[in-house]
Design a protein around this motif. Structure first.
Motif, PDB file in Angstrom:
ATOM      1  N   GLU A  10      41.790 -25.792  67.668  1.00  0.00           N
ATOM      2  CA  GLU A  10      41.680 -27.169  67.200  1.00  0.00           C
ATOM      3  C   GLU A  10      42.299 -27.290  65.822  1.00  0.00           C
ATOM      4  N   SER A  11      42.964 -28.420  65.582  1.00  0.00           N
ATOM      5  CA  SER A  11      43.569 -28.691  64.285  1.00  0.00           C
ATOM      6  C   SER A  11      43.407 -30.165  63.954  1.00  0.00           C
ATOM      7  N   GLN A  12      43.080 -30.462  62.706  1.00  0.00           N
ATOM      8  CA  GLN A  12      43.047 -31.840  62.239  1.00  0.00           C
ATOM      9  C   GLN A  12      44.294 -32.114  61.410  1.00  0.00           C
ATOM     10  N   VAL A  13      44.912 -33.259  61.671  1.00  0.00           N
ATOM     11  CA  VAL A  13      46.161 -33.630  61.005  1.00  0.00           C
ATOM     12  C   VAL A  13      45.936 -34.949  60.262  1.00  0.00           C
ATOM     13  N   SER A  14      46.222 -34.949  58.976  1.00  0.00           N
ATOM     14  CA  SER A  14      45.980 -36.117  58.137  1.00  0.00           C
ATOM     15  C   SER A  14      47.244 -36.464  57.353  1.00  0.00           C
ATOM     16  N   ARG A  15      47.274 -37.693  56.867  1.00  0.00           N
ATOM     17  CA  ARG A  15      48.387 -38.144  56.029  1.00  0.00           C
ATOM     18  C   ARG A  15      47.855 -38.514  54.645  1.00  0.00           C
ATOM     19  N   THR A  16      48.535 -38.051  53.622  1.00  0.00           N
ATOM     20  CA  THR A  16      48.168 -38.353  52.242  1.00  0.00           C
ATOM     21  C   THR A  16      49.133 -39.387  51.681  1.00  0.00           C
ATOM     22  N   ILE A  17      48.567 -40.463  51.117  1.00  0.00           N
ATOM     23  CA  ILE A  17      49.380 -41.533  50.541  1.00  0.00           C
ATOM     24  C   ILE A  17      48.988 -41.687  49.077  1.00  0.00           C
ATOM     25  N   GLY A  18      49.976 -41.669  48.205  1.00  0.00           N
ATOM     26  CA  GLY A  18      49.723 -41.807  46.775  1.00  0.00           C
ATOM     27  C   GLY A  18      49.899 -43.240  46.298  1.00  0.00           C
ATOM     28  N   PHE A  19      49.086 -43.645  45.345  1.00  0.00           N
ATOM     29  CA  PHE A  19      49.164 -44.975  44.743  1.00  0.00           C
ATOM     30  C   PHE A  19      49.235 -44.825  43.228  1.00  0.00           C
ATOM     31  N   PRO A  20      50.078 -45.616  42.554  1.00  0.00           N
ATOM     32  CA  PRO A  20      50.152 -45.519  41.091  1.00  0.00           C
ATOM     33  C   PRO A  20      48.793 -45.774  40.449  1.00  0.00           C
ATOM     34  N   GLN A  21      48.388 -44.878  39.562  1.00  0.00           N
ATOM     35  CA  GLN A  21      47.169 -44.997  38.768  1.00  0.00           C
ATOM     36  C   GLN A  21      45.891 -44.948  39.612  1.00  0.00           C
ATOM     37  N   TYR A  22      46.010 -44.501  40.865  1.00  0.00           N
ATOM     38  CA  TYR A  22      44.832 -44.350  41.714  1.00  0.00           C
ATOM     39  C   TYR A  22      44.886 -42.978  42.388  1.00  0.00           C
TER      40      TYR A  22
ATOM     41  N   ASP B 211      45.032 -40.174  45.259  1.00  0.00           N
ATOM     42  CA  ASP B 211      45.647 -40.158  46.588  1.00  0.00           C
ATOM     43  C   ASP B 211      44.594 -40.431  47.661  1.00  0.00           C
ATOM     44  N   GLN B 212      45.028 -41.115  48.705  1.00  0.00           N
ATOM     45  CA  GLN B 212      44.151 -41.405  49.842  1.00  0.00           C
ATOM     46  C   GLN B 212      44.616 -40.597  51.047  1.00  0.00           C
ATOM     47  N   THR B 213      43.676 -39.933  51.731  1.00  0.00           N
ATOM     48  CA  THR B 213      44.000 -39.124  52.908  1.00  0.00           C
ATOM     49  C   THR B 213      43.352 -39.747  54.138  1.00  0.00           C
ATOM     50  N   THR B 214      44.161 -39.989  55.167  1.00  0.00           N
ATOM     51  CA  THR B 214      43.698 -40.623  56.398  1.00  0.00           C
ATOM     52  C   THR B 214      43.931 -39.692  57.576  1.00  0.00           C
TER      53      THR B 214
END
Length: 204
Positions: free
Chosen positions: A28-40, A42-45
């Motif tokens: 099993e493997s979980q795959v996520s995407r990390t999105i960066g925002f200026p001055q905030y 990073d968010q991982t989904t």
């Protein structure tokens, strides 16, 4: 060779624009995407969970940062490219995508994805040539080191021969044609010899 993540390990992978990532595991493997925002922060989904097989995520038009994590009892393999397919790690679990059928016509050609899928068919109405993609296009499709190789089979579904032909960066060693009988097949091994350069060997 595919990239390997050990059991309980994690990898952060930068995907170039217009490319995808293929993730394979017998666990099993979980795959996520990390999105960066200026001055905030990073968010991982979470994109999805891969269990006992392969899943392709993408393509990402502007690129992406992907986190692949082994959450089971088996290692995880991944490859990045325009048509990635994990070959390594499948010795005990063969996964075969549906064969690619090339429509009959005067200008027939393989795609990189068709070759990586492993089986290509066609129903020609006359003897036909089928051209390889360029070495650059094939190299871009997945992750190949020097001397990495993949095998594929070309099958004619009519009583006419199919002949593979060279392209820039791709040469052929051995007979390039199937027999001119329905169901005849030719098997080749594509080996990377240098950047954007491959040799197709007839092996059966």
């Amino acid at each position: 060779m595919s990239n390997v993540i050990a059991v309980s390990g994690k990898a952060t992978v930068t995907i170039p624009a217009n490319e995808s990532i293929a993730v394979f595991t017998q666990g099993e493997s979980q795959v996520s995407r990390t999105i960066g925002f200026p001055q905030y922060p990073d968010q991982t989904t979470l994109l999805g969970t891969v269990r006992n097989g392969q899943t392709v995520f993408g393509p990402y038009s502007t690129g992406a940062v992907i986190v692949v994590e082994s959450t089971g009892s088996q290692p995880v393999f991944y490859e990045v490219g325009t048509a990635p397919q994990v070959q390594q790690g499948r010795l005990n679990s063969q996964v075969q995508d549906a064969p690619t059928n090339i429509a009959d016509g005067g200008a027939m050609a393989f795609t990189a994805a068709a070759l990586l899928g492993g089986i290509v068919t066609s129903t020609p109405t006359a003897s036909r040539n089928v051209q390889f993609p360029t070495g650059a296009a094939f190299d871009l499709a997945s992750e190949f080191a020097i001397n990495d190789s993949i095998d594929f089979t070309l099958v004619t579904l009519a009583a006419f021969a199919l002949t593979v032909t060279v392209n820039t960066g791709v040469t052929i060693v051995g007979s390039a044609a199937t027999a001119a009988t329905t169901g005849s097949a030719a098997r080749f091994r594509m080996r990377k010899t240098a950047a954007d350069t491959f040799v197709a060997y007839r092996i059966s």
